[in-house]
Write a protein that holds these residues in place. Sequence first.
Motif, PDB file in Angstrom:
ATOM      1  N   ASP A   1       0.833  -1.202   0.000  1.00 57.10           N
ATOM      2  CA  ASP A   1       0.000   0.000   0.000  1.00 57.10           C
ATOM      3  C   ASP A   1       0.870   1.255   0.000  1.00 57.10           C
ATOM      4  N   ARG A   2       0.409   2.253  -0.688  1.00 57.42           N
ATOM      5  CA  ARG A   2       1.167   3.495  -0.836  1.00 57.42           C
ATOM      6  C   ARG A   2       1.600   4.079   0.510  1.00 57.42           C
ATOM      7  N   LYS A   3       0.705   4.090   1.489  1.00 60.78           N
ATOM      8  CA  LYS A   3       1.024   4.720   2.770  1.00 60.78           C
ATOM      9  C   LYS A   3       2.080   3.949   3.553  1.00 60.78           C
ATOM     10  N   GLN A   4       2.364   2.696   3.154  1.00 62.62           N
ATOM     11  CA  GLN A   4       3.375   1.891   3.842  1.00 62.62           C
ATOM     12  C   GLN A   4       4.782   2.088   3.270  1.00 62.62           C
TER      13      GLN A   4
ATOM     14  N   GLU B   1      -7.165  -4.433   0.853  1.00 61.58           N
ATOM     15  CA  GLU B   1      -8.325  -3.931   0.112  1.00 61.58           C
ATOM     16  C   GLU B   1      -8.523  -2.439   0.370  1.00 61.58           C
ATOM     17  N   ALA B   2      -8.247  -2.011   1.591  1.00 62.47           N
ATOM     18  CA  ALA B   2      -8.356  -0.577   1.905  1.00 62.47           C
ATOM     19  C   ALA B   2      -7.352   0.227   1.084  1.00 62.47           C
ATOM     20  N   GLY B   3      -6.146  -0.336   0.912  1.00 62.83           N
ATOM     21  CA  GLY B   3      -5.131   0.347   0.115  1.00 62.83           C
ATOM     22  C   GLY B   3      -5.530   0.463  -1.343  1.00 62.83           C
ATOM     23  N   VAL B   4      -6.124  -0.592  -1.889  1.00 66.53           N
ATOM     24  CA  VAL B   4      -6.599  -0.544  -3.276  1.00 66.53           C
ATOM     25  C   VAL B   4      -7.718   0.483  -3.406  1.00 66.53           C
ATOM     26  N   TYR B   5      -8.658   0.453  -2.469  1.00 64.09           N
ATOM     27  CA  TYR B   5      -9.762   1.416  -2.499  1.00 64.09           C
ATOM     28  C   TYR B   5      -9.226   2.853  -2.440  1.00 64.09           C
ATOM     29  N   ASP B   6      -8.277   3.110  -1.538  1.00 67.71           N
ATOM     30  CA  ASP B   6      -7.724   4.455  -1.406  1.00 67.71           C
ATOM     31  C   ASP B   6      -7.088   4.913  -2.717  1.00 67.71           C
ATOM     32  N   ASN B   7      -6.321   4.031  -3.348  1.00 73.24           N
ATOM     33  CA  ASN B   7      -5.666   4.408  -4.597  1.00 73.24           C
ATOM     34  C   ASN B   7      -6.688   4.751  -5.680  1.00 73.24           C
ATOM     35  N   VAL B   8      -7.708   3.917  -5.806  1.00 72.23           N
ATOM     36  CA  VAL B   8      -8.735   4.167  -6.817  1.00 72.23           C
ATOM     37  C   VAL B   8      -9.470   5.472  -6.526  1.00 72.23           C
ATOM     38  N   SER B   9      -9.906   5.644  -5.295  1.00 75.56           N
ATOM     39  CA  SER B   9     -10.680   6.825  -4.922  1.00 75.56           C
ATOM     40  C   SER B   9      -9.858   8.098  -5.061  1.00 75.56           C
ATOM     41  N   ILE B  10      -8.645   8.084  -4.524  1.00 79.49           N
ATOM     42  CA  ILE B  10      -7.799   9.283  -4.579  1.00 79.49           C
ATOM     43  C   ILE B  10      -7.484   9.658  -6.014  1.00 79.49           C
ATOM     44  N   CYS B  11      -7.169   8.665  -6.823  1.00 80.47           N
ATOM     45  CA  CYS B  11      -6.792   8.954  -8.199  1.00 80.47           C
ATOM     46  C   CYS B  11      -7.959   9.557  -8.974  1.00 80.47           C
TER      47      CYS B  11
ATOM     48  N   GLY C   1      -7.051 -11.806   1.224  1.00 75.32           N
ATOM     49  CA  GLY C   1      -7.231 -13.008   0.408  1.00 75.32           C
ATOM     50  C   GLY C   1      -7.945 -12.791  -0.905  1.00 75.32           C
ATOM     51  N   THR C   2      -8.160 -11.538  -1.300  1.00 73.99           N
ATOM     52  CA  THR C   2      -8.839 -11.246  -2.556  1.00 73.99           C
ATOM     53  C   THR C   2      -7.824 -11.071  -3.677  1.00 73.99           C
ATOM     54  N   ARG C   3      -8.011 -11.823  -4.765  1.00 79.35           N
ATOM     55  CA  ARG C   3      -7.144 -11.653  -5.916  1.00 79.35           C
ATOM     56  C   ARG C   3      -7.544 -10.385  -6.669  1.00 79.35           C
ATOM     57  N   ILE C   4      -6.558  -9.558  -6.980  1.00 79.82           N
ATOM     58  CA  ILE C   4      -6.832  -8.307  -7.682  1.00 79.82           C
ATOM     59  C   ILE C   4      -6.900  -8.603  -9.180  1.00 79.82           C
ATOM     60  N   ASP C   5      -8.098  -8.547  -9.719  1.00 79.09           N
ATOM     61  CA  ASP C   5      -8.321  -8.748 -11.139  1.00 79.09           C
ATOM     62  C   ASP C   5      -9.336  -7.719 -11.613  1.00 79.09           C
ATOM     63  N   GLN C   6      -9.733  -7.811 -12.861  1.00 73.05           N
ATOM     64  CA  GLN C   6     -10.666  -6.827 -13.396  1.00 73.05           C
ATOM     65  C   GLN C   6     -11.961  -6.785 -12.589  1.00 73.05           C
ATOM     66  N   THR C   7     -12.442  -7.967 -12.175  1.00 68.59           N
ATOM     67  CA  THR C   7     -13.701  -8.020 -11.424  1.00 68.59           C
ATOM     68  C   THR C   7     -13.591  -7.295 -10.093  1.00 68.59           C
ATOM     69  N   SER C   8     -12.495  -7.556  -9.369  1.00 68.38           N
ATOM     70  CA  SER C   8     -12.350  -6.919  -8.059  1.00 68.38           C
ATOM     71  C   SER C   8     -12.123  -5.417  -8.188  1.00 68.38           C
ATOM     72  N   ILE C   9     -11.360  -4.993  -9.215  1.00 68.82           N
ATOM     73  CA  ILE C   9     -11.139  -3.557  -9.408  1.00 68.82           C
ATOM     74  C   ILE C   9     -12.443  -2.854  -9.784  1.00 68.82           C
ATOM     75  N   VAL C  10     -13.222  -3.479 -10.660  1.00 70.07           N
ATOM     76  CA  VAL C  10     -14.503  -2.880 -11.038  1.00 70.07           C
ATOM     77  C   VAL C  10     -15.411  -2.757  -9.818  1.00 70.07           C
ATOM     78  N   ARG C  11     -15.393  -3.774  -8.944  1.00 64.94           N
ATOM     79  CA  ARG C  11     -16.186  -3.709  -7.713  1.00 64.94           C
ATOM     80  C   ARG C  11     -15.711  -2.555  -6.823  1.00 64.94           C
ATOM     81  N   ILE C  12     -14.411  -2.427  -6.675  1.00 69.48           N
ATOM     82  CA  ILE C  12     -13.865  -1.349  -5.839  1.00 69.48           C
ATOM     83  C   ILE C  12     -14.155   0.010  -6.473  1.00 69.48           C
ATOM     84  N   MET C  13     -14.032   0.105  -7.795  1.00 73.28           N
ATOM     85  CA  MET C  13     -14.371   1.361  -8.475  1.00 73.28           C
ATOM     86  C   MET C  13     -15.821   1.746  -8.226  1.00 73.28           C
ATOM     87  N   ALA C  14     -16.722   0.758  -8.301  1.00 71.60           N
ATOM     88  CA  ALA C  14     -18.143   1.052  -8.083  1.00 71.60           C
ATOM     89  C   ALA C  14     -18.370   1.608  -6.684  1.00 71.60           C
ATOM     90  N   ALA C  15     -17.686   1.021  -5.696  1.00 68.47           N
ATOM     91  CA  ALA C  15     -17.823   1.520  -4.323  1.00 68.47           C
ATOM     92  C   ALA C  15     -17.248   2.929  -4.196  1.00 68.47           C
TER      93      ALA C  15
END
Length: 563
Positions: A331-334, A451-461, A507-521
């Motif tokens: 994660d970016r903050k780490q 997952e929080a780190g992925v969400y933060d990156n998507v949201s911030i960007c 334990g979540t694999r980062i793929d198109q499905t998971s990124i699209v889900r995080i983007m939607a959130a």
Amino acid sequence: MTITIERTRTAPQPTRQQPAADPKPATGSFQTVQPDLEVTAPLGERYDEILTPEALAFLARLHDRFAHTRHELLAVRLQTRVDAANGRDPKFLPETEWIRNDTTWRVAGAGPGLEDRRVEITGPTDRKMAINALNSGAKVWLADHEDATSPTWANVVEGQLSLFDFLRGNLEYTSPEGKEYRVTASETPTIVFRPRGWHLVEKHLKFHDRAGRAMHASGSLVDFGLYFFHNAKALIEGGRGPYFYLPKLESHREAKLWNDIFTFAEEELGIPHGTIRATVLIETIQAAFQMDEILYELRDHCAGLNAGRWDYIFSIVKTFRSRGRRWVMPDRKQITMTVPFMRAYTELLVQTCHKRGAHAIGGMSAFIPNRRDPEVTERALAAVSADKRREAGDGFDGTWVAHPDLIPTARAEFDAVLGERPNQVDRLRDDVQVTAAQLLDIPSGSGEVTEAGVYDNVSICIRYIESWLRGTGAAAIDNLMEDAATAEISRSQVWQWLHDNTVTAEGTRIDQTSIVRIMAAAVADLPRFEGDRFDDAISVFRSVALEPEFPTFLTVGAYARFL
């Protein structure tokens, strides 16, 4: 309305404002023409004070002399990226070992007003932000036309007007609410201007070369040329000088290009050689291996180096993004300044600077104080204090902050080490021995992808890109000042995690499905409002983070499409 500097199709007599055309016809069916610059965008109020015929002629001469070399060096960058993708690591260059081993040479060092740089404030050049920076009490203001500025046509020209007016005692601003802003400080910071990087163009200015070909102007040459042409003599008369931060350099050859430009510009305006001072941001992994050489090429014009840590992290992700799990960052903050590869980078920078008589300037503290949440502010100020204490203790001569309220905290840490001394350039770090392996030691950094780190990156960007598209290049998001560099880290990490099939700590694999889900959130949480650019921002994010191809900079395509 547009303005065009008339192009003459026959070779005129040379003048100081216009270079002579080649008297012989070029090969082919066309005849050589006088190089010039054409303005292809509407002119706002007072734009003609900056885009004067004389200033445009100066920019045309800069392009005539240096645009070809710029294109050559950008092609070298492309080959370097291909080499890295194919497994060739950056290295200390054997052909320039003599520069590193020669202990006799030094750089020019600080110019007038740059001797003490213990706290520098960074920010864009719109009138309100400029006045706040000039009243901040910092020693230096990095007047930024790069990562903290969205390069809209208005921002590019009106930012130059802000600087032009300040240097003539005319800078003031009245907000839409009627609040008045004026420069009231008895001692204002020394201005160090940062032009755009070599990779960016200015599409509202068109350069016509000697063969009659038209191309977009270089953002670097436009920003530098307008600021220098209009203000160099006023700065010198005010007891300071034309000083610059140079961003995104990847090699000593790019530093030599800037040095040649400085020499040419000084000759054109009749200013003594060496008047210009440059501080180079070491914000690419390639440049980290060429710090001595960069200083050497700029030695007549060089004041120091800066640890541009956010772009540096982005550069590492970008360079090694397809090289496998060894290069995947958490994660970016780490990714703190105490992880081994970042520690090696900063210690080498301080050592290299001081053995050559150059300033070493530390990295950005991007925290924005939250007056509605004192506990958050208190914790953040403690982190800023620790960061600046480490920098001062390591030998840095100054540091960056993004907000005026951070200046007392940062200054206190440098005051404790410097006392009355303006800097600690005389503190040599002979104890430092940094190897190539240490600069590339990404795996030893601890941390995980969450997952929080992925969400933060998507949201911030997405939120940052939306702000950038509306013309604001420095955006306060979640108590941090985000700029293009931090957005680049965010989207490049998402791209790398996605294409490496990274598994989060949950334990979540980062793929198109998971990124699209995080983007939607993340999109569901966006604060929509009239006139927002979120739909365009989402489109940009998809193109720079989710597609198979990796654009080298998110701003290049977004600028071409939307600004």
